[in-house]
Design a protein around this motif. Structure first.
Motif, PDB file in Angstrom:
ATOM      1  N   GLY A 174       3.046   4.029   4.312  1.00 56.91           N
ATOM      2  CA  GLY A 174       2.585   2.954   3.448  1.00 56.91           C
ATOM      3  C   GLY A 174       2.984   1.633   4.066  1.00 56.91           C
TER       4      GLY A 174
ATOM      5  N   GLY B 263      -1.988   3.405   6.250  1.00 56.73           N
ATOM      6  CA  GLY B 263      -2.966   2.339   6.412  1.00 56.73           C
ATOM      7  C   GLY B 263      -2.799   1.628   7.735  1.00 56.73           C
TER       8      GLY B 263
ATOM      9  N   LYS C 297       0.867  -1.184   0.000  1.00 59.13           N
ATOM     10  CA  LYS C 297       0.000   0.000   0.000  1.00 59.13           C
ATOM     11  C   LYS C 297       0.895   1.222   0.000  1.00 59.13           C
ATOM     12  CE  LYS C 297      -4.175   1.654   2.386  1.00 59.13           C
ATOM     13  NZ  LYS C 297      -4.010   3.072   2.420  1.00 59.13           N
ATOM     14  N   THR C 298       0.636   2.165  -0.903  1.00 60.57           N
ATOM     15  CA  THR C 298       1.518   3.325  -1.065  1.00 60.57           C
ATOM     16  C   THR C 298       1.043   4.551  -0.308  1.00 60.57           C
ATOM     17  OG1 THR C 298       0.380   3.983  -3.089  1.00 60.57           O
ATOM     18  CG2 THR C 298       2.305   2.535  -3.325  1.00 60.57           C
TER      19      THR C 298
ATOM     20  N   TYR D  62      -5.319  -5.482   5.289  1.00 61.25           N
ATOM     21  CA  TYR D  62      -5.095  -4.082   5.666  1.00 61.25           C
ATOM     22  C   TYR D  62      -6.219  -3.206   5.092  1.00 61.25           C
ATOM     23  CZ  TYR D  62      -3.646  -3.734   0.820  1.00 61.25           C
ATOM     24  OH  TYR D  62      -3.634  -3.786  -0.543  1.00 61.25           O
TER      25      TYR D  62
ATOM     26  N   THR E 258       6.352   4.298   1.345  1.00 58.23           N
ATOM     27  CA  THR E 258       5.452   4.410   0.197  1.00 58.23           C
ATOM     28  C   THR E 258       5.874   3.571  -1.005  1.00 58.23           C
ATOM     29  OG1 THR E 258       6.636   6.347  -0.617  1.00 58.23           O
ATOM     30  CG2 THR E 258       4.768   6.748   0.843  1.00 58.23           C
TER      31      THR E 258
END
Length: 106
Positions: free
Chosen positions: A76, A18, A14-15, A105, A41
């Protein structure tokens, strides 16, 4: 990740910020392997970036980790798989060492 490649498998999941709730899979290797989680990120640079969390997975063992409220990542979510515990370890796992790796997530 269905099956680990013969590398550190450095991956950006995930960039953006979260929360990670679960990590589960199976260590098919005959030795301990390490799942390293990174707060960044992009895909981690294994051996240079410092993991947020390092998880030792015993040989020939299924693993399931749960953070009920979620483990917060500000930038991220990324991961890597190594043969050593040290933050700067770059030991690549053998193909198929880790199977069915899932990160849940938001």
């Amino acid at each position: 990740l269905v099956s680990a490649a013969g590398s550190t498998n450095a991956t950006s999941v995930k960039t953006s910020a979260g929360r990670l709730y679960t990590v589960h899979g199976y260590n098919a290797a005959a030795a301990t392997r390490y799942v390293k989680l990174y707060d960044k990120t992009s895909a981690p640079t294994v051996g240079t970036d410092t993991p947020r969390k390092t998880i030792a997975v015993p040989a020939s063992t299924a693993f399931a980790l749960d953070w009920h409220n979620g483990l917060a990542f500000a930038a991220g979510i990324g991961f890597a798989l190594t043969t050593g515990a040290a933050d700067n370890d770059t030991g690549a796992v053998t193909a198929g060492d880790i199977l069915g790796l899932n990160l849940d997530y938001i």
